[in-house]
Write a protein that holds these residues in place. Structure first.
Motif, PDB file in Angstrom:
ATOM      1  N   SER A 332       0.832  -1.212   0.000  1.00  0.00           N
ATOM      2  CA  SER A 332       0.000   0.000   0.000  1.00  0.00           C
ATOM      3  C   SER A 332       0.861   1.253   0.000  1.00  0.00           C
ATOM      4  O   SER A 332       0.572   2.223  -0.720  1.00  0.00           O
ATOM      5  N   LYS A 333       1.926   1.262   0.788  1.00  0.00           N
ATOM      6  CA  LYS A 333       2.822   2.419   0.830  1.00  0.00           C
ATOM      7  C   LYS A 333       3.478   2.649  -0.527  1.00  0.00           C
ATOM      8  O   LYS A 333       3.566   3.788  -1.011  1.00  0.00           O
ATOM      9  N   VAL A 334       3.961   1.569  -1.127  1.00  0.00           N
ATOM     10  CA  VAL A 334       4.649   1.690  -2.417  1.00  0.00           C
ATOM     11  C   VAL A 334       3.682   2.169  -3.490  1.00  0.00           C
ATOM     12  O   VAL A 334       3.992   3.088  -4.268  1.00  0.00           O
ATOM     13  N   TYR A 335       2.506   1.576  -3.547  1.00  0.00           N
ATOM     14  CA  TYR A 335       1.537   1.959  -4.565  1.00  0.00           C
ATOM     15  C   TYR A 335       1.107   3.409  -4.381  1.00  0.00           C
ATOM     16  O   TYR A 335       1.010   4.176  -5.355  1.00  0.00           O
ATOM     17  N   ALA A 336       0.866   3.793  -3.134  1.00  0.00           N
ATOM     18  CA  ALA A 336       0.422   5.166  -2.868  1.00  0.00           C
ATOM     19  C   ALA A 336       1.510   6.179  -3.197  1.00  0.00           C
ATOM     20  O   ALA A 336       1.216   7.319  -3.595  1.00  0.00           O
ATOM     21  N   ALA A 337       2.779   5.778  -3.055  1.00  0.00           N
ATOM     22  CA  ALA A 337       3.885   6.679  -3.368  1.00  0.00           C
ATOM     23  C   ALA A 337       4.154   6.766  -4.868  1.00  0.00           C
ATOM     24  O   ALA A 337       4.762   7.744  -5.338  1.00  0.00           O
ATOM     25  N   ASP A 338       3.704   5.776  -5.631  1.00  0.00           N
ATOM     26  CA  ASP A 338       3.966   5.729  -7.072  1.00  0.00           C
ATOM     27  C   ASP A 338       2.783   6.164  -7.919  1.00  0.00           C
ATOM     28  O   ASP A 338       2.958   6.736  -9.003  1.00  0.00           O
ATOM     29  N   ARG A 339       1.584   5.878  -7.452  1.00  0.00           N
ATOM     30  CA  ARG A 339       0.388   6.086  -8.266  1.00  0.00           C
ATOM     31  C   ARG A 339      -0.005   7.562  -8.287  1.00  0.00           C
ATOM     32  O   ARG A 339      -0.223   8.185  -7.237  1.00  0.00           O
ATOM     33  N   GLU A 340      -0.111   8.120  -9.474  1.00  0.00           N
ATOM     34  CA  GLU A 340      -0.522   9.515  -9.610  1.00  0.00           C
ATOM     35  C   GLU A 340      -1.983   9.608 -10.016  1.00  0.00           C
ATOM     36  O   GLU A 340      -2.461   8.843 -10.851  1.00  0.00           O
ATOM     37  N   ALA A 341      -2.672  10.547  -9.412  1.00  0.00           N
ATOM     38  CA  ALA A 341      -4.069  10.819  -9.755  1.00  0.00           C
ATOM     39  C   ALA A 341      -4.331  12.307  -9.564  1.00  0.00           C
ATOM     40  O   ALA A 341      -3.976  12.870  -8.515  1.00  0.00           O
ATOM     41  N   PHE A 342      -4.857  12.935 -10.583  1.00  0.00           N
ATOM     42  CA  PHE A 342      -5.190  14.369 -10.532  1.00  0.00           C
ATOM     43  C   PHE A 342      -3.963  15.223 -10.212  1.00  0.00           C
ATOM     44  O   PHE A 342      -4.031  16.189  -9.456  1.00  0.00           O
TER      45      PHE A 342
END
Length: 611
Positions: A332-342
């Protein structure tokens, strides 16, 4: 103080060192080991974290795609009970049992030491391995668990002693795995309803077992322990004896089953269960057809012997939960740090920050609770060595351990399911798709509330422990000792006072259940177990925070305050109007392990930060 971890440098929660990245696990494990042991073990745990994050994770994914298959019969219709494994699983076994020494080093002195390590070493290893394969941790934990029983009760018989030696070997040509066949179709959690019969042979200590076992994980293990009732033995658990029932038998008693006179034991592996998860461990149904069994210790003591194994198995279950939660949190930490939205990564948005903070705080509490219980298990084990098992059962360590272990398993198992489910949501649609890890973790986690006793069974066990061992008499002083240490620090005193009030309420609840009728006590048993968890976990976090403050880091003070605030907070309007901005102001500290200057904690942790 530590620098924050930049999770954005990772593409996913693999191809990394799980031990090095998990500072929470490092801290609680170090606290659980005796100091000299940790100094030796830290390098080994780092090695396992590296191997698990690269080599073993690759093995695990291969086995997940090609799980074990059972061929009950050969081409001529003869029973062969052959389980076919992907070769990657053999490499994971080699790394775990022989290179890391998971079962060896807690019974025999490893290279560089004069004495074996505590069971905490095995539990820490299992937590790391569960980052990638909780299914494999099932046979690994049963191997250690079976060895605990044979070490304590099976050394006087040369046959069972040989199985102990094989279970604890780190030689690739000598080691065997363990298992325990307890569950029967008509019994389930009611072990006393066991119908398997053991008939004595002409050879002393050797029996023929007939019956059915319904849920047998690691079905073809050579070091299997099974319960059965001798002829004319009493009904219920008091009449059960314990036996080693291997996959193969031979005249010379070779545990590896590689002698010239080796034959299959007289049992039929009917089928493997088509399970939701934990696919790497073959779980099936076994029909014992006069199978050879070697009596362990004294007859009619089987259930008592197995309870010695059960304490470790329940903590192993909790360690698997810790590993799953740790991996879910990392993904979750890795995805949240990599995933861009808006226009920005999603870990910059307040709601995601709050979610990650809450997940991180729950993980801190679960890890602290489990390894505190693990430390007590080792203290009890030492008391058995020095004083004997009967005297050790009167020790404070045993009485407190017996209370905390079922609660550790109860709470962390449920949290592993909840955390895995939410990790799927963090990853969005990918989190629900095979290959993105979280969907597998959710499937694997779902068995943990079932293995080693359901939540209801564990809650009833807590009532028994309070009545039989009077564990509240050692629990309350243990909590007070931790709160006293925290109260000496201004940054912790208010939070410690809140927990002290909850401890008083918990004592009142215990007193109420002690005087109410049995039905009412059982009705409230699960609530009581969760209350004990919250109070003890809070006290443990505060005690750790006090130690950290003295070392110049206030991060865990924030964690402790957040846990207490969430579990015991009674703000109006569910806290919406409280002005709490911890998830925004201290995100890097709680989620990314940034150090915190204790001087910043002069005001309550929940107060809005100054601009």
């Amino acid at each position: 103080m530590d620098d924050p971890i930049d999770y954005g440098t990772l593409d996913s929660g693999r191809d990394c060192n799980y031990w090095a990245l998990d500072r929470t696990l490092q801290r609680v494990v170090e606290r659980a080991y005796p100091e000299a042991e940790f100094e030796w073990a830290a390098e080994r745990l780092d090695w396992l974290g590296e191997e698990t994050g690269h080599r073993i994770v690759d093995n695990s994914e291969a086995v997940e795609r090609h799980p074990p298959e059972l061929d009950t019969y050969d081409d001529w219709g003869e029973v062969q009970n052959h389980v076919e494994y992907h070769p990657a699983l053999a490499d994971t076994e080699l790394a775990t049992y022989c290179e890391f020494g998971l079962a060896h080093d807690v019974f025999h002195a490893p290279d560089g030491r004069d004495e074996p390590l505590g069971l905490t070493h095995a539990i820490a290893g299992e937590a790391i391995l569960s980052y990638v394969d909780p299914g494999f941790v099932c046979p690994a934990s049963m191997t250690v668990g079976a060895a605990i029983v044979l070490d304590r009760f099976g050394r006087d018989d040369p046959r069972t002693k040989r199985y102990f030696e094989a279970l604890t070997s780190d030689d690739p040509d000598e080691y065997v795995e363990g298992a325990m066949f307890l569950t029967e179709k008509q019994g389930g959690s009611d072990v006393g309803a066991n119908e398997t019969v053991a008939v004595a042979t002409d050879e002393e200590g050797v029996y023929e077992l007939t019956g059915e076992k319904w849920f047998c994980s690691n079905i073809d293990a050579e070091g299997t322990l099974a319960l059965a009732r001798r002829e004319d033995a009493p009904e219920g658990t008091k009449g059960l004896s314990l036996f080693v029932v291997p996959h193969t038998v031979s005249e010379d008693g070779d545990p590896r089953g590689e002698g010239d006179d080796t034959r299959l034991n007289d049992q039929l592996y009917r089928r493997l269960k088509d399970k939701l998860g934990t696919l790497s461990v073959p779980t099936g149904e076994v029909e014992l057809r006069g199978a050879t069994g070697y009596l362990v210790g004294e007859p009619e003591q089987g259930f008592r012997y197995m309870t010695e194994m059960l304490n470790f198995e329940r903590l192993s279950n909790a360690a698997a939960s810790v590993g799953i939660v740790g991996r879910c949190l990392l993904e979750s930490k890795v995805y949240a740090a990599d995933r861009e939205a808006f226009g920005q990564t999603i870990d910059q948005y307040p709601l995601m920050r709050r979610d990650l903070v809450e997940m991180a705080v729950d993980y801190e509490a679960a890890s602290a609770f489990v390894f505190s219980a693990s430390r007590l298990l080792d203290e009890y084990r030492e008391a058995v060595r020095e004083e004997g098992i009967d005297s050790a059962h009167d020790s404070e360590a045993f009485r407190l351990m017996r209370l905390l272990v079922p609660i550790a398993k109860l709470r962390t198992a449920r949290e592993s399911v909840d955390t895995a489910s939410y990790a799927c949501e963090v990853l969005g649609g990918n989190g629900y798709v095979s290959g993105f890890t979280t969907e597998r973790l959710l499937r694997d986690a779902q068995v943990l509330p079932i293995w080693e006793g359901t939540s209801n069974i564990l809650s009833l066990d807590v009532l028994r422990v309070l009545a039989k061992q009077a564990s509240h008499e050692v629990f309350v002083p243990a909590v007070e000792e931790r709160l006293d240490a925290a109260s000496e620090h201004d940054a912790l005193s208010e939070t410690a006072a809140t927990v002290r009030e909850e401890l008083a309420d918990l004592q009142s609840g215990m007193a109420t259940l002690a005087t109410e009728d049995q039905e009412y006590a059982q009705l409230q048993a699960k609530e009581l177990a969760n209350y004990v968890y919250d109070v003890f976990a809070a006290a443990e976090l505060l005690d750790m925070a006090a130690e950290d403050l003295e070392s110049g880091d206030g991060r865990r003070a924030l964690v402790a305050h957040e846990f207490v605030s969430r579990q015991f907070g009674r703000e109006e309007g569910r806290g919406i109007s409280s002005g709490d901005r911890v998830a925004l102001d201290h995100f890097d500290a709680i989620v990314r392990y940034a150090g915190v200057d204790p001087d910043e904690l002069a005001t309550p942790a929940s107060a809005p930060a100054d601009d």
